[in-house]
Enzyme design. Structure first.
Site, PDB file in Angstrom:
ATOM      1  N   GLU A 129       0.853  -0.859  -0.225  1.00 40.77           N
ATOM      2  CA  GLU A 129      -0.012   0.103   0.083  1.00 40.77           C
ATOM      3  C   GLU A 129       0.890   1.072  -0.029  1.00 40.77           C
ATOM      4  O   GLU A 129       0.282   2.055   0.728  1.00 40.77           O
ATOM      5  CB  GLU A 129      -0.800  -0.164   1.697  1.00 40.77           C
ATOM      6  CG  GLU A 129      -2.097  -0.998   1.320  1.00 40.77           C
ATOM      7  CD  GLU A 129      -3.237  -1.427   2.428  1.00 40.77           C
ATOM      8  OE1 GLU A 129      -3.135   0.041   3.813  1.00 40.77           O
ATOM      9  OE2 GLU A 129      -3.411  -2.397   2.786  1.00 40.77           O
ATOM     10  N   GLU A 237      -6.041 -10.991  -0.225  1.00 41.36           N
ATOM     11  CA  GLU A 237      -7.099 -10.780   0.975  1.00 41.36           C
ATOM     12  C   GLU A 237      -7.679 -10.831   0.744  1.00 41.36           C
ATOM     13  O   GLU A 237      -8.723  -9.883   1.129  1.00 41.36           O
ATOM     14  CB  GLU A 237      -6.243  -9.899   2.003  1.00 41.36           C
ATOM     15  CG  GLU A 237      -4.580  -9.263   1.759  1.00 41.36           C
ATOM     16  CD  GLU A 237      -4.377  -7.779   2.293  1.00 41.36           C
ATOM     17  OE1 GLU A 237      -5.335  -7.656   2.363  1.00 41.36           O
ATOM     18  OE2 GLU A 237      -3.097  -7.904   2.263  1.00 41.36           O
TER      19      GLU A 237
HETATM   20  O1  G3I Z   1      -3.563  -9.376  19.844  1.00 46.76           O
HETATM   21  C1  G3I Z   1      -3.652  -8.203  20.238  1.00 46.76           C
HETATM   22  C2  G3I Z   1      -4.348  -8.203  21.717  1.00 46.76           C
HETATM   23  O2  G3I Z   1      -3.483  -8.885  22.101  1.00 46.76           O
HETATM   24  C3  G3I Z   1      -4.035  -6.336  22.110  1.00 46.76           C
HETATM   25  O3  G3I Z   1      -4.439  -6.697  23.439  1.00 46.76           O
HETATM   26  C4  G3I Z   1      -5.245  -5.637  21.390  1.00 46.76           C
HETATM   27  C5  G3I Z   1      -4.696  -4.366  21.474  1.00 46.76           C
HETATM   28  O4  G3I Z   1      -3.994  -3.161  20.648  1.00 46.76           O
HETATM   29  O5  G3I Z   1      -4.504  -5.582  19.152  1.00 46.76           O
HETATM   30  C6  G3I Z   1      -4.468  -7.535  18.875  1.00 46.76           C
HETATM   31  O6  G3I Z   1      -4.135  -7.056  17.999  1.00 46.76           O
HETATM   32  C7  G3I Z   1      -5.019  -6.702  17.010  1.00 46.76           C
HETATM   33  C8  G3I Z   1      -4.164  -7.819  16.245  1.00 46.76           C
HETATM   34  O7  G3I Z   1      -5.767  -7.727  14.290  1.00 46.76           O
HETATM   35  C9  G3I Z   1      -4.921  -9.118  16.233  1.00 46.76           C
HETATM   36  O8  G3I Z   1      -5.045  -9.646  15.305  1.00 46.76           O
HETATM   37  C10 G3I Z   1      -4.731  -5.360  16.741  1.00 46.76           C
HETATM   38  O9  G3I Z   1      -4.995  -4.474  17.907  1.00 46.76           O
HETATM   39  C11 G3I Z   1      -4.759  -4.975  15.077  1.00 46.76           C
HETATM   40  O10 G3I Z   1      -5.018  -3.833  14.781  1.00 46.76           O
HETATM   41  C12 G3I Z   1      -4.828  -5.398  14.061  1.00 46.76           C
HETATM   42  O11 G3I Z   1      -5.418  -5.707  13.103  1.00 46.76           O
HETATM   43  C13 G3I Z   1      -5.008  -6.352  11.733  1.00 46.76           C
HETATM   44  C14 G3I Z   1      -4.817  -5.081  10.183  1.00 46.76           C
HETATM   45  O12 G3I Z   1      -4.204  -5.249   9.279  1.00 46.76           O
HETATM   46  C15 G3I Z   1      -3.520  -4.070  11.315  1.00 46.76           C
HETATM   47  O13 G3I Z   1      -2.443  -4.933  11.227  1.00 46.76           O
HETATM   48  C16 G3I Z   1      -5.810  -7.328  11.295  1.00 46.76           C
HETATM   49  O14 G3I Z   1      -6.268  -8.051  11.775  1.00 46.76           O
HETATM   50  C17 G3I Z   1      -5.962  -7.399  10.001  1.00 46.76           C
HETATM   51  O15 G3I Z   1      -6.931  -8.098   9.208  1.00 46.76           O
HETATM   52  C18 G3I Z   1      -5.200  -5.979   8.359  1.00 46.76           C
HETATM   53  O16 G3I Z   1      -4.875  -6.543   7.965  1.00 46.76           O
HETATM   54  C19 G3I Z   1      -4.783  -5.615   6.179  1.00 46.76           C
HETATM   55  C20 G3I Z   1      -3.820  -6.480   5.846  1.00 46.76           C
HETATM   56  O17 G3I Z   1      -1.791  -6.304   6.729  1.00 46.76           O
HETATM   57  C21 G3I Z   1      -3.285  -5.527   4.592  1.00 46.76           C
HETATM   58  N1  G3I Z   1      -4.224  -5.196   4.226  1.00 46.76           N
HETATM   59  C22 G3I Z   1      -6.135  -4.450   4.514  1.00 46.76           C
HETATM   60  C23 G3I Z   1      -5.850  -5.282   5.912  1.00 46.76           C
HETATM   61  C24 G3I Z   1      -7.043  -5.661   6.073  1.00 46.76           C
HETATM   62  O18 G3I Z   1      -6.574  -3.772   7.534  1.00 46.76           O
END
Ligand code: G3I
Length: 325
Positions: A129, A237
């Protein structure tokens, strides 16, 4: 009920899914994943923010767990993602490095991470991105703020990854390249520049976060144009939204399920129509509807993936399977 073959047994390319360590520790999730898929993408644990805890310290427990799970289950691993503007750690951003320090630190990161998984992670999203929706470079990204020539920086990062693991396939990943001609045009110009200047790039990942209301012909035109680069194409994805109005009273009726199955089938057929040499993998962004990122990002009443909350197969699964040659 019809017992349909696992997707991975029917495809001539990999069938991947995005998973997290936490979910893999749930037996139903892990069993559904390893029965139907043969490639792992890290939904979370392989991002820079999760690994790079300080300029000289790394946290590899998460990525190691995922890589070991894949090895134990004869699955390939796709590394997502080395560089993403949303995932630079706070300590890195706060360092406010000049371009030389910025690049030297990122080079060390790439060499450390790609080097650790050399021979275990077969492909990487080196950058994710970098373009805004109008096709210009994202100006809110730290790379853009630091480098006069951001693309030159990305070229060198692809080279650092190549030099570290020459066998890994290196991808550029983004959303809506298939649907957004401005973005796709910028992507194609970047690929041309890489080629002209002799920098490595092996493939393009289009995220394919799509919907049942997206025009199929538009998808096919964009996908075919993307493939005209001659690069590997990764549907990286895939999930298919159904609740167009984000309605709290949306019901996922049989008819809605069939609409979604038809779109899965159509997308798989479009991918199957690509030249065999350019096929890499179709990766769905999750296993079960109940854990999809879309429940928070789009609507709690969303059902975008191939398995229900109880891990039973949806019509979407059958649609996907019927699209395979
Ligand atoms: O697991 C932790 C937890 O321990 C913690 O207490 C909590 C508090 O922040 O966070 C949890 O992690 C979360 C994680 O997903 C869980 O898998 C993060 O907050 C959260 O930001 C994270 O979101 C992911 C996001 O990318 C950011 O990394 C989404 O699941 C994931 O689907 C999303 O994927 C992105 C691709 O990388 C790029 N393309 C878009 C896609 C959707 O946004």
């Amino acid at each position: 009920a019809v017992v349909s073959a696992p997707l991975k047994d029917k495809a001539l390319f990999e069938i991947g899914a995005a998973v997290t360590v936490a979910h893999l520790k749930e037996p139903d999730f892990a069993n559904t994943f390893k029965t139907n898929f043969n490639q792992l993408s890290a939904e979370y644990e392989m991002k820079m923010k999760q690994i790079w805890t300080s300029a000289t310290t790394y946290s590899f427990d998460g990525p190691d767990y995922l890589v070991n799970f894949a090895a134990q289950n004869s699955m390939k691993v796709h590394g997502h993602t080395l560089l993403w503007y949303k995932s630079f750690p706070d300590w890195f951003i706060n360092a406010a490095y000049d371009s030389l320090n910025f690049e030297n630190n990122v080079k060390a990161y790439i060499q450390t991470v790609v080097g650790r998984y050399k021979g275990k992670i077969r492909s990487w999203d080196v950058a994710n991105e970098i373009f805004a929706d109008d096709g210009s470079l994202r100006i809110d990204a730290s790379v853009y703020k630091t480098f006069k020539d951001p693309i030159g920086f990305y070229e060198r990062c692809f080279q650092y990854a190549r030099d570290t693991d020459p066998d890994a396939k290196l991808f550029y990943n983004d959303y809506d390249q298939v649907l957004n001609s401005a973005k796709r045009s910028s992507l194609k110009k970047m690929v041309e520049r890489f080629r002209k200047e002799g920098y490595p790039i092996d493939g393009i990942g289009d995220q394919f976060h799509t919907t049942v209301w997206t025009d199929k012909a538009t998808i096919n035109i964009g996908l075919t144009d993307l493939a005209s680069t001659g690069l590997l194409i990764h549907i990286s994805e895939l999930d298919i939204r159904v609740n167009q109005n984000k309605s709290d009273s949306y019901v996922f009726t049989d008819a809605e399920q069939q609409k979604q199955a038809n779109m899965y089938k159509a997308i798989v057929e479009m991918y199957e129509a690509l030249p065999q040499a350019q096929k890499f993998a179709i990766t769905v962004w999750g296993i079960t509807d109940k854990y999809s990122w879309l429940l928070s990002w789009w609507s709690p009443k969303e059902y975008p993936l191939l398995f229900n909350g109880d891990y039973s197969k949806k019509k979407a699964y059958e649609g996907f399977l019927s699209g395979l040659k």
